[in-house]
Each structure stands twice: as structure tokens, then as C-alpha cells.
Motif scaffolding. Structure first.
Motif, PDB file in Angstrom:
ATOM      1  N   GLY A 283       0.802  -1.214   0.000  1.00 48.14           N
ATOM      2  CA  GLY A 283       0.000   0.000   0.000  1.00 48.14           C
ATOM      3  C   GLY A 283       0.834   1.263   0.000  1.00 48.14           C
ATOM      4  N   ILE A 284       0.519   2.152   0.952  1.00 44.72           N
ATOM      5  CA  ILE A 284       1.183   3.448   1.029  1.00 44.72           C
ATOM      6  C   ILE A 284       2.668   3.297   1.353  1.00 44.72           C
ATOM      7  CG2 ILE A 284       0.950   4.052   3.479  1.00 44.72           C
ATOM      8  CD1 ILE A 284      -0.276   6.248   0.580  1.00 44.72           C
ATOM      9  N   GLY A 285       3.087   2.082   1.721  1.00 44.89           N
ATOM     10  CA  GLY A 285       4.494   1.808   1.991  1.00 44.89           C
ATOM     11  C   GLY A 285       5.389   1.952   0.778  1.00 44.89           C
ATOM     12  N   VAL A 286       4.807   2.171  -0.394  1.00 46.73           N
ATOM     13  CA  VAL A 286       5.616   2.366  -1.600  1.00 46.73           C
ATOM     14  C   VAL A 286       6.262   3.755  -1.632  1.00 46.73           C
ATOM     15  CG1 VAL A 286       3.852   3.332  -3.157  1.00 46.73           C
ATOM     16  CG2 VAL A 286       5.618   1.801  -4.072  1.00 46.73           C
ATOM     17  N   THR A 287       5.813   4.661  -0.758  1.00 46.17           N
ATOM     18  CA  THR A 287       6.265   6.054  -0.845  1.00 46.17           C
ATOM     19  C   THR A 287       7.778   6.250  -0.700  1.00 46.17           C
ATOM     20  OG1 THR A 287       5.606   6.351   1.479  1.00 46.17           O
ATOM     21  CG2 THR A 287       4.054   7.069  -0.212  1.00 46.17           C
ATOM     22  N   PRO A 288       8.474   5.580   0.235  1.00 48.87           N
ATOM     23  CA  PRO A 288       9.926   5.815   0.293  1.00 48.87           C
ATOM     24  C   PRO A 288      10.647   5.343  -0.957  1.00 48.87           C
ATOM     25  CG  PRO A 288       9.306   4.005   1.740  1.00 48.87           C
ATOM     26  CD  PRO A 288       8.036   4.660   1.299  1.00 48.87           C
TER      27      PRO A 288
ATOM     28  N   PHE B 109      -1.214  -4.000  -3.422  1.00 48.13           N
ATOM     29  CA  PHE B 109      -2.337  -3.159  -3.014  1.00 48.13           C
ATOM     30  C   PHE B 109      -3.578  -4.037  -2.883  1.00 48.13           C
ATOM     31  CE2 PHE B 109       0.594  -0.377  -5.180  1.00 48.13           C
ATOM     32  CZ  PHE B 109       0.595   0.774  -4.411  1.00 48.13           C
ATOM     33  N   SER B 110      -4.456  -3.689  -1.956  1.00 44.06           N
ATOM     34  CA  SER B 110      -5.688  -4.459  -1.794  1.00 44.06           C
ATOM     35  C   SER B 110      -6.557  -4.354  -3.041  1.00 44.06           C
ATOM     36  CB  SER B 110      -6.469  -3.965  -0.570  1.00 44.06           C
ATOM     37  OG  SER B 110      -5.767  -4.211   0.617  1.00 44.06           O
ATOM     38  N   LEU B 111      -6.752  -3.126  -3.525  1.00 43.22           N
ATOM     39  CA  LEU B 111      -7.601  -2.856  -4.679  1.00 43.22           C
ATOM     40  C   LEU B 111      -6.799  -2.143  -5.757  1.00 43.22           C
ATOM     41  CD1 LEU B 111     -10.697  -1.363  -2.777  1.00 43.22           C
ATOM     42  CD2 LEU B 111     -10.295  -3.764  -3.359  1.00 43.22           C
ATOM     43  N   SER B 112      -7.187  -2.328  -7.001  1.00 44.18           N
ATOM     44  CA  SER B 112      -6.519  -1.579  -8.071  1.00 44.18           C
ATOM     45  C   SER B 112      -6.785  -0.084  -7.922  1.00 44.18           C
ATOM     46  CB  SER B 112      -6.993  -2.067  -9.441  1.00 44.18           C
ATOM     47  OG  SER B 112      -8.396  -1.928  -9.572  1.00 44.18           O
ATOM     48  N   ASP B 113      -7.903   0.269  -7.273  1.00 44.14           N
ATOM     49  CA  ASP B 113      -8.234   1.671  -7.022  1.00 44.14           C
ATOM     50  C   ASP B 113      -7.223   2.343  -6.095  1.00 44.14           C
ATOM     51  OD1 ASP B 113     -10.331  -0.302  -7.221  1.00 44.14           O
ATOM     52  OD2 ASP B 113     -11.799   1.302  -7.150  1.00 44.14           O
ATOM     53  N   ASP B 114      -6.483   1.534  -5.313  1.00 44.09           N
ATOM     54  CA  ASP B 114      -5.563   2.063  -4.304  1.00 44.09           C
ATOM     55  C   ASP B 114      -4.167   2.351  -4.844  1.00 44.09           C
ATOM     56  OD1 ASP B 114      -7.596   1.682  -2.447  1.00 44.09           O
ATOM     57  OD2 ASP B 114      -6.845  -0.281  -1.818  1.00 44.09           O
ATOM     58  N   ILE B 115      -3.878   1.919  -6.062  1.00 46.51           N
ATOM     59  CA  ILE B 115      -2.508   2.011  -6.579  1.00 46.51           C
ATOM     60  C   ILE B 115      -2.102   3.475  -6.743  1.00 46.51           C
ATOM     61  CG2 ILE B 115      -0.980   1.437  -8.500  1.00 46.51           C
ATOM     62  CD1 ILE B 115      -2.825  -0.969  -9.049  1.00 46.51           C
ATOM     63  N   ILE B 116      -0.920   3.806  -6.232  1.00 48.91           N
ATOM     64  CA  ILE B 116      -0.411   5.171  -6.360  1.00 48.91           C
ATOM     65  C   ILE B 116       0.896   5.173  -7.146  1.00 48.91           C
ATOM     66  CG2 ILE B 116      -1.514   5.992  -4.254  1.00 48.91           C
ATOM     67  CD1 ILE B 116       1.174   5.759  -2.837  1.00 48.91           C
ATOM     68  N   TYR B 117       1.101   6.241  -7.890  1.00 54.72           N
ATOM     69  CA  TYR B 117       2.329   6.500  -8.639  1.00 54.72           C
ATOM     70  C   TYR B 117       2.638   5.445  -9.702  1.00 54.72           C
ATOM     71  CZ  TYR B 117       3.258  10.245  -5.334  1.00 54.72           C
ATOM     72  OH  TYR B 117       3.167  11.391  -4.593  1.00 54.72           O
ATOM     73  N   MET B 118       1.626   4.715 -10.172  1.00 55.53           N
ATOM     74  CA  MET B 118       1.892   3.671 -11.156  1.00 55.53           C
ATOM     75  C   MET B 118       2.425   4.248 -12.464  1.00 55.53           C
ATOM     76  SD  MET B 118      -0.343   0.374 -12.364  1.00 55.53           S
ATOM     77  CE  MET B 118      -1.742   1.238 -13.040  1.00 55.53           C
ATOM     78  N   ASP B 119       1.823   5.319 -12.958  1.00 48.34           N
ATOM     79  CA  ASP B 119       2.289   5.904 -14.217  1.00 48.34           C
ATOM     80  C   ASP B 119       3.730   6.390 -14.101  1.00 48.34           C
ATOM     81  OD1 ASP B 119      -0.141   5.383 -15.378  1.00 48.34           O
ATOM     82  OD2 ASP B 119      -0.932   7.409 -15.108  1.00 48.34           O
TER      83      ASP B 119
ATOM     84  N   GLU C 110      10.484  -1.106   7.496  1.00 52.22           N
ATOM     85  CA  GLU C 110       9.849   0.125   7.963  1.00 52.22           C
ATOM     86  C   GLU C 110       8.354  -0.133   8.086  1.00 52.22           C
ATOM     87  OE1 GLU C 110      10.903   4.571   7.852  1.00 52.22           O
ATOM     88  OE2 GLU C 110      11.365   2.836   9.079  1.00 52.22           O
ATOM     89  N   ASN C 111       7.821   0.015   9.303  1.00 54.96           N
ATOM     90  CA  ASN C 111       6.396  -0.195   9.533  1.00 54.96           C
ATOM     91  C   ASN C 111       5.612   1.093   9.304  1.00 54.96           C
ATOM     92  OD1 ASN C 111       6.559  -2.953  10.381  1.00 54.96           O
ATOM     93  ND2 ASN C 111       7.352  -2.257  12.343  1.00 54.96           N
ATOM     94  N   PHE C 112       4.435   0.950   8.715  1.00 59.06           N
ATOM     95  CA  PHE C 112       3.524   2.074   8.521  1.00 59.06           C
ATOM     96  C   PHE C 112       2.259   1.801   9.333  1.00 59.06           C
ATOM     97  CE2 PHE C 112       6.473   2.970   5.318  1.00 59.06           C
ATOM     98  CZ  PHE C 112       6.204   4.170   4.699  1.00 59.06           C
TER      99      PHE C 112
END
Length: 242
Positions: free
Chosen positions: A117-122, A146-156, A237-239
Motif C-alpha cells: 500500500g502506502i508503503g511504496v512512498t519511500p 495493493f488491496s484494490l486496483s483503485d488504491d494504486i499510487i504513482y503507477m504511471d 519500515e512499519n507504517f
């Protein structure tokens, strides 16, 4: 507010998934950090969610970028509601940077970044830093769940890096595609030993970073143990609670 607090100037927010936003702040003069580090944000508005008015956020931005960026899911908490209601020019107290979950170019071992999930940010920070510094002798593989495809961030953005960089690979897996509003035809299921074997060519010689919810971090640490990865070659790293 303690004496270590300084202030950031809020610039804008940008929706990056169904329930996540990136928040942009002007980078203070002289502010330096390493890719993967985090800061503590302190909001002055009253917070009534039991966790107080402070939260830790990874810097999604690379040190090579002009602004500071944090990215988070906007869940139903007083803190997040106040964060999303920030106006342009608002002053926000911060402390830091902190952390040793960082990209160190002196270590030339291939990097495998395992994200939940949001752990992709670093890993966005690390990948953009390597690109901007023209670090081509360290391979990087991101496997993000990610749980849902709707949740994917920064894929592009990651796909663009994959197309342009010979030393970068990016794989996404969705654990609940049947519940997603957006269609998904990529990998499914959790990150496991089989997916790591499929996408990582040098399993024993790589350096592993795991970031995400605590349960996921613990589970993947056990998976790496079954692959005979030495503990010294794993950083976590835990989120908690986003």
C-alpha cells in the motif's frame, strides 16, 4: 510545541488514488535529507482522535526535487481531516528528518523494494534520486502490493521510470481485484516467495527493503527467511495505521 519544531509552507494537494493524497510543501532553505527518511508533522488544530496532533510521514519526494511531498490515505480521523483542509500558504510545524531506512549508493548490491500500500512512498524517493543522480550501476526492483486496483499510487510514474531506466523494474500485485472498481489484468495475490523468485534474478545477492503495515512487514520478513536471506540484508519500515 517543542523548540525543535520549524515550519513548512503548504502549497497544494493532489489526489493520487481513490483515497490517497499527496501534499506539497515548499522546501525550507538549507533543509537536507536522505531518500527514504521521514518527518513529524504537527498540526495546531485540536485533534480528538486519541493519537494527538502529531504524525510521522515518509518524504515521498526525492532530495533532488524542489518541494517536499508527503503522501497518505485520508481515513476518517480528525488529524487527516485537518490535513486535507489545509489552505495554500498555511504554516505547518515539522520536526526531522529522521530514519535510517535510506538509499545509500555506496552499497552496490541490487535493491529489492517490497511495498504494501502506502508503503511504496519511500521507494519513489529512492528511485527518483537514483535517476536524477544518474546512478545506473545499482539495479532496483519494486514489487508493490495493493488491496484494490483503485488504491494504486504513482503507477504511471513508476512505469515511466521502467521504460527509461535499464536498471529499474516495477511490478504491482492486487490482492482483491474482484472488489476493485477499476479493472485489473496484472498480478494478483500477496507478495510471496514465488513472486520474488519470478521477478528477482539475484535473490541471494540482493539487499531487501520492506515497507508497509506491520503484519505485512512481519510476513515478508518470514518469506525472506525461507529464501535464506541473511537478516543483515533486510531493512524494514512499519507504517502503522497510516
Amino acid at each position: 510545541m517543542d523548540n525543535d519544531s520549524k515550519y513548512l509552507t503548504f502549497l497544494k494537494k493532489e489526489k493520487v488514488s481513490a483515497d490517497a493524497y499527496s501534499f506539497y510543501f515548499a522546501k525550507p532553505e538549507g533543509f537536507e535529507y536522505l531518500p527514504g527518511q521521514y518527518i513529524r508533522i504537527v498540526l495546531e488544530q485540536p485533534i480528538n482522535d486519541g493519537r494527538g496532533n502529531m504524525r510521522f510521514f515518509t518524504l515521498t519526494s526525492s532530495p533532488t526535487e524542489n518541494n517536499l511531498i508527503i503522501t497518505t490515505r485520508i481515513i476518517q480521523s480528525s488529524f487527516k481531516k485537518n490535513l486535507v483542509s489545509l489552505y495554500e500558504g498555511a504554516k505547518v510545524a515539522y520536526q526531522g528528518p529522521y530514519g535510517n531506512f535510506v538509499f545509500d549508493p555506496r552499497n552496490k548490491r541490487p535493491r529489492v523494494y517490497l511495498a504494501g500500500g502506502i508503503g511504496v512512498t519511500p521507494f519513489r524517493s529512492m528511485a527518483l534520486y537514483a535517476r536524477d543522480k544518474n546512478i545506473t550501476n545499482i539495479s532496483m526492483t519494486i514489487i508493490a502490493s495493493f488491496s484494490l486496483s483503485d488504491d494504486i499510487i504513482y503507477m504511471d510514474e513508476f512505469k515511466n521510470l521502467k521504460e527509461k531506466l535499464n536498471n529499474f523494474d516495477y511490478i504491482v500485485t492486487v490482492t482483491k481485484p474482484e472488489l476493485s472498481k477499476l479493472s485489473w489484468d496484472g498480478e494478483t495475490g500477496r507478495i510471496d516467495a514465488e513472486k520474488i523468485k519470478k521477478y528477482v534474478s539475484n535473490i541471494s545477492g540482493s539487499y531487501y527493503f520492506i515497507a508497509g503495515p506491520s503484519v505485512m512487514v512481519s510476513a515478508l520478513s518470514e518469506v525472506l527467511k525461507t529464501l535464506n536471506i541473511d537478516r543483515e540484508n533486510i531493512k524494514t519500515e512499519n507504517f502503522p495505521g497510516y
